[in-house]
Design an enzyme around this catalytic site. Structure first.
Site, PDB file in Angstrom:
ATOM      1  N   TYR A  95      -2.044  -1.526  11.120  1.00  0.00           N
ATOM      2  CA  TYR A  95      -2.316  -2.181   9.827  1.00  0.00           C
ATOM      3  C   TYR A  95      -1.188  -1.580   8.878  1.00  0.00           C
ATOM      4  O   TYR A  95      -0.620  -2.469   8.131  1.00  0.00           O
ATOM      5  CB  TYR A  95      -3.734  -1.354   9.304  1.00  0.00           C
ATOM      6  CG  TYR A  95      -3.857  -1.632   7.575  1.00  0.00           C
ATOM      7  CD1 TYR A  95      -4.014  -2.946   7.158  1.00  0.00           C
ATOM      8  CD2 TYR A  95      -3.447  -0.805   6.661  1.00  0.00           C
ATOM      9  CE1 TYR A  95      -4.087  -3.126   5.716  1.00  0.00           C
ATOM     10  CE2 TYR A  95      -3.678  -0.802   5.242  1.00  0.00           C
ATOM     11  CZ  TYR A  95      -3.742  -2.229   4.615  1.00  0.00           C
ATOM     12  OH  TYR A  95      -3.934  -2.350   3.587  1.00  0.00           O
ATOM     13  N   SER A 137       0.896  -1.129   0.006  1.00  0.00           N
ATOM     14  CA  SER A 137       0.237   0.032   0.050  1.00  0.00           C
ATOM     15  C   SER A 137       0.853   1.226   0.133  1.00  0.00           C
ATOM     16  O   SER A 137       2.043   1.133   0.434  1.00  0.00           O
ATOM     17  CB  SER A 137      -0.736  -0.052   1.246  1.00  0.00           C
ATOM     18  OG  SER A 137      -1.623   1.262   1.455  1.00  0.00           O
ATOM     19  N   LYS A 178       1.959  -3.895   6.650  1.00  0.00           N
ATOM     20  CA  LYS A 178       2.485  -3.711   5.306  1.00  0.00           C
ATOM     21  C   LYS A 178       4.040  -3.419   5.195  1.00  0.00           C
ATOM     22  O   LYS A 178       4.671  -4.078   4.334  1.00  0.00           O
ATOM     23  CB  LYS A 178       1.768  -2.686   4.406  1.00  0.00           C
ATOM     24  CG  LYS A 178       0.177  -2.954   4.072  1.00  0.00           C
ATOM     25  CD  LYS A 178       0.071  -4.120   3.517  1.00  0.00           C
ATOM     26  CE  LYS A 178      -1.496  -4.573   3.246  1.00  0.00           C
ATOM     27  NZ  LYS A 178      -1.648  -5.963   3.053  1.00  0.00           N
TER      28      LYS A 178
HETATM   29  P1  NAD Z   1     -10.809  -7.653   1.203  1.00  0.00           P
HETATM   30  O1  NAD Z   1     -11.281  -7.551   2.668  1.00  0.00           O
HETATM   31  O2  NAD Z   1     -11.972  -7.258   0.243  1.00  0.00           O
HETATM   32  O3  NAD Z   1     -10.027  -8.951   0.680  1.00  0.00           O
HETATM   33  C1  NAD Z   1      -9.421  -9.689   1.465  1.00  0.00           C
HETATM   34  C2  NAD Z   1      -9.744 -11.216   1.619  1.00  0.00           C
HETATM   35  O4  NAD Z   1      -9.145 -12.157   2.176  1.00  0.00           O
HETATM   36  C3  NAD Z   1     -11.348 -11.258   2.041  1.00  0.00           C
HETATM   37  O5  NAD Z   1     -12.000 -11.938   1.392  1.00  0.00           O
HETATM   38  C4  NAD Z   1     -10.815 -11.957   3.262  1.00  0.00           C
HETATM   39  O6  NAD Z   1     -12.095 -12.894   3.493  1.00  0.00           O
HETATM   40  C5  NAD Z   1      -9.913 -12.744   2.934  1.00  0.00           C
HETATM   41  N1  NAD Z   1      -8.973 -13.195   4.307  1.00  0.00           N
HETATM   42  C6  NAD Z   1      -8.494 -12.337   5.404  1.00  0.00           C
HETATM   43  N2  NAD Z   1      -7.692 -13.214   6.055  1.00  0.00           N
HETATM   44  C7  NAD Z   1      -7.588 -14.415   5.718  1.00  0.00           C
HETATM   45  C8  NAD Z   1      -7.204 -15.553   6.065  1.00  0.00           C
HETATM   46  N3  NAD Z   1      -6.556 -15.566   7.548  1.00  0.00           N
HETATM   47  N4  NAD Z   1      -7.213 -16.661   5.640  1.00  0.00           N
HETATM   48  C9  NAD Z   1      -8.063 -16.741   4.486  1.00  0.00           C
HETATM   49  N5  NAD Z   1      -8.572 -15.652   3.821  1.00  0.00           N
HETATM   50  C10 NAD Z   1      -8.413 -14.444   4.511  1.00  0.00           C
HETATM   51  O7  NAD Z   1      -9.817  -6.411   0.839  1.00  0.00           O
HETATM   52  P2  NAD Z   1      -9.275  -5.833  -0.577  1.00  0.00           P
HETATM   53  O8  NAD Z   1      -9.736  -4.355  -0.641  1.00  0.00           O
HETATM   54  O9  NAD Z   1      -9.557  -6.746  -1.766  1.00  0.00           O
HETATM   55  O10 NAD Z   1      -7.770  -5.883  -0.251  1.00  0.00           O
HETATM   56  C11 NAD Z   1      -6.808  -6.929  -0.638  1.00  0.00           C
HETATM   57  C12 NAD Z   1      -5.338  -6.807   0.002  1.00  0.00           C
HETATM   58  O11 NAD Z   1      -5.047  -5.486  -0.743  1.00  0.00           O
HETATM   59  C13 NAD Z   1      -5.188  -6.641   1.146  1.00  0.00           C
HETATM   60  O12 NAD Z   1      -3.810  -7.125   1.717  1.00  0.00           O
HETATM   61  C14 NAD Z   1      -5.181  -5.261   1.535  1.00  0.00           C
HETATM   62  O13 NAD Z   1      -4.563  -4.922   2.855  1.00  0.00           O
HETATM   63  C15 NAD Z   1      -4.499  -4.767   0.327  1.00  0.00           C
HETATM   64  N6  NAD Z   1      -4.845  -3.057  -0.001  1.00  0.00           N
HETATM   65  C16 NAD Z   1      -5.977  -2.809  -0.066  1.00  0.00           C
HETATM   66  C17 NAD Z   1      -6.391  -1.444  -0.471  1.00  0.00           C
HETATM   67  C18 NAD Z   1      -7.974  -0.852  -0.491  1.00  0.00           C
HETATM   68  O14 NAD Z   1      -8.143   0.231  -0.365  1.00  0.00           O
HETATM   69  N7  NAD Z   1      -8.911  -1.940  -0.514  1.00  0.00           N
HETATM   70  C19 NAD Z   1      -5.305  -0.662  -0.336  1.00  0.00           C
HETATM   71  C20 NAD Z   1      -3.981  -1.115  -0.768  1.00  0.00           C
HETATM   72  C21 NAD Z   1      -3.806  -2.309  -0.152  1.00  0.00           C
HETATM   73  C1  WQD Z   2      -9.841   8.933   1.139  1.00  0.00           C
HETATM   74  C2  WQD Z   2     -10.048  10.618   1.241  1.00  0.00           C
HETATM   75  C3  WQD Z   2     -10.604  11.025   3.608  1.00  0.00           C
HETATM   76  C4  WQD Z   2     -14.273   9.028   3.826  1.00  0.00           C
HETATM   77  C5  WQD Z   2      -7.448   4.125   3.195  1.00  0.00           C
HETATM   78  C6  WQD Z   2      -6.311   3.649   3.977  1.00  0.00           C
HETATM   79  C7  WQD Z   2      -5.026   3.168   3.272  1.00  0.00           C
HETATM   80  C8  WQD Z   2      -5.267   2.315   1.771  1.00  0.00           C
HETATM   81  C9  WQD Z   2      -6.650   2.986   1.174  1.00  0.00           C
HETATM   82  C10 WQD Z   2      -5.209  -0.003   2.233  1.00  0.00           C
HETATM   83  C11 WQD Z   2      -9.328  10.751   2.690  1.00  0.00           C
HETATM   84  C12 WQD Z   2     -11.706  11.189   2.599  1.00  0.00           C
HETATM   85  C13 WQD Z   2     -13.235   9.692   3.230  1.00  0.00           C
HETATM   86  C14 WQD Z   2     -15.516  10.111   4.213  1.00  0.00           C
HETATM   87  C15 WQD Z   2     -13.910  12.024   3.495  1.00  0.00           C
HETATM   88  N1  WQD Z   2      -6.035   1.042   2.351  1.00  0.00           N
HETATM   89  N2  WQD Z   2     -12.922  11.047   3.338  1.00  0.00           N
HETATM   90  N3  WQD Z   2     -15.274  11.274   3.760  1.00  0.00           N
HETATM   91  O1  WQD Z   2      -7.668   7.157   3.847  1.00  0.00           O
HETATM   92  O2  WQD Z   2      -6.548   7.529   1.725  1.00  0.00           O
HETATM   93  O3  WQD Z   2      -6.767   5.459   2.480  1.00  0.00           O
HETATM   94  O4  WQD Z   2      -7.593   3.241   2.330  1.00  0.00           O
HETATM   95  O5  WQD Z   2      -3.868  -0.069   2.201  1.00  0.00           O
HETATM   96  O6  WQD Z   2      -3.993   2.389   3.823  1.00  0.00           O
HETATM   97  O7  WQD Z   2      -5.693   4.359   5.074  1.00  0.00           O
HETATM   98  O8  WQD Z   2      -8.802   6.254   1.776  1.00  0.00           O
HETATM   99  O9  WQD Z   2     -11.021   6.208   0.911  1.00  0.00           O
HETATM  100  O10 WQD Z   2     -10.666   6.378   3.514  1.00  0.00           O
HETATM  101  O11 WQD Z   2     -10.366   8.380   2.094  1.00  0.00           O
HETATM  102  O12 WQD Z   2     -13.544  13.057   3.356  1.00  0.00           O
HETATM  103  O13 WQD Z   2     -16.578   9.735   4.589  1.00  0.00           O
HETATM  104  O14 WQD Z   2     -11.494  10.788   1.459  1.00  0.00           O
HETATM  105  O15 WQD Z   2     -10.295  11.685   4.624  1.00  0.00           O
HETATM  106  O16 WQD Z   2      -8.946  12.202   2.485  1.00  0.00           O
HETATM  107  P1  WQD Z   2      -7.256   6.639   2.521  1.00  0.00           P
HETATM  108  P2  WQD Z   2     -10.170   6.746   2.242  1.00  0.00           P
END
Ligand code: NAD
Ligand code: WQD
Length: 343
Positions: free
Chosen positions: A150, A125, A154
């Protein structure tokens, strides 16, 4: 057809990646314990691709089950590891839950495949950069002290992967540092399924627009940005999914940079919260109501990525813009209305 283990493959980004892998000629095999997803996604994947993917429901923290899976699936040539907990706020309240799940699942997987030649792609991330000193942020920017457990999972996972690659030459590893994934598949059949009140901006916008939530609160309009609201690099989840296929391909070809590498995956351009609200209204014709509230604790002011490394070395570039991101997110929200997929 190369078999790719997709952990977390019924989740948001994982499910979109399963579609892209399938369409690129790979055979994805999903492991997911459904802790944050729904088995109904498997039928949706079948509707999109015509193939119901092989699915195993177990917890990757269960070492014996991971070892058994690896023994029975020794022909897996690639692993894309999505499975993790991802809620930043919850990780502050329950850090051990996050450290337990995100580390044990990773370590069990790495141990189980430590004697096989495997290409490994990890979901990292842009949170590892914190508030960067220079924008757009490149992969060479320093990793800042994590703002949350969290975020720390990462950072430390990246270190575990880099050290594992140094010690085990059978592993070829790429960490993809995602910016802000949003949107849904163009079919409207898969997308994000937030549990409870969405913490992220775009799911809150779509739920507010459909009437499940009240007005949106813009968290702060006193940032040092052109309109005062915070800026992020939003990336369409289908583009992000394609970046995983590109990463697997680079690893299959042999990465000239060595057996551990890191890529930013974003669009390279930032949008403020107010710009996203406006883009949603313009793309969908739906009017939003919003109010301005205080800043959210732990938020950074602005970040967007320099994505030229991914363009040059992965041969990947985001193709979908903010209009497609908003339209597809809205299509998905409308599909979910009265649909049992929502948990
Ligand atoms: P998500 O929660 O939709 O998907 C994660 C999946 O992993 C889920 O289906 C959950 O059931 C499964 N899971 C969790 N722990 C498990 C375990 N111990 N064993 C088996 N399955 C398990 O999340 P996502 O948004 O698809 O994110 C996927 C990856 O990307 C994560 O590692 C997350 O940290 C990373 N990521 C997400 C974002 C975002 O904003 N969505 C941003 C940056 C990084
Ligand atoms: C985006 C912008 C909020 C909700 C998070 C995690 C990051 C990554 C992605 C996994 C920000 C603003 C939000 C609302 C708002 N995940 N906001 N009103 O915070 O950039 O990132 O998700 O790795 O680690 O921190 O994403 O979508 O929460 O927010 O004004 O109701 O929207 O303040 O500026 P963020 P977000």
């Amino acid at each position: 057809m190369s078999k790719i283990l997709v952990t977390g493959g019924t989740g948001y980004i994982g499910s979109h990646t399963v579609v892209e892998l399938q369409q690129a000629g790979y055979t994805p095999i999903i492991v997911d314990n459904l802790v944050n997803s729904n088995a109904g996604v498997l039928g949706q994947l079948e509707k999109i691709t015509g193939v119901k993917p092989e699915f195993h429901d177990f917890d990757l923290c269960d070492e014996a089950k991971v070892n058994r899976f690896a023994a029975e699936h020794a022909d897996v040539t690639g692993i894309i590891h999505f499975a993790a907990y991802k809620a930043v706020g919850e990780s502050v309240q329950q850090p051990l839950k996050y450290y337990h799940n995100n580390f044990f699942s990773l370590i069990n997987l790495l141990n189980a495949y430590a004697d096989k030649p495997v290409n490994f792609v990890f979901s990292s991330s842009c949170t590892v950069y914190g508030q960067p000193d220079q924008l757009p942020v490149t992969e060479a920017a320093p990793v800042k002290m994590a703002e949350s457990p969290y975020g720390n999972t990462k950072q430390v996972s990246e270190e575990i992967l880099s050290e594992t690659a140094a010690a085990f030459s059978n592993y070829n590893i790429i960490s993809l540092r995602y910016f802000n994934p949003v949107g849904a598949h163009e079919s409207g059949l898969i997308g994000e399924l937030p549990l409870g009140i969405p913490q992220n901006l775009v799911p809150f916008i779509t739920q507010s627009a459909i009437g499940r939530r009240g007005p949106i609160t813009v968290f702060g309009n006193d940032y040092n940005t052109p309109d005062g609201s915070a800026i992020r690099d939003y990336i369409h989840v289908v583009d992000l999914a394609k970046a995983h296929v590109a990463a697997i391909r680079l690893l299959e070809k042999g990465n000239p940079n060595g057996n551990y590498d890191v890529f930013n995956v974003g669009t390279g351009r930032g949008y403020s919260v107010l710009e996203v609200i406006k883009a949603f209204e313009e793309s969908t014709g739906v009017k939003l109501s919003y109010q301005v509230g205080p800043r959210r604790a732990g938020d950074i002011e602005q970040v967007w990525g320099n994505v030229s490394k991914a363009e040059k070395e992965l041969g990947w570039k985001a193709e979908l813009g903010i209009t497609e991101m908003m339209r597809s997110a809205w299509k998905w929200e409308q599909y979910l209305k009265d649909n049992p997929l929502r948990g």
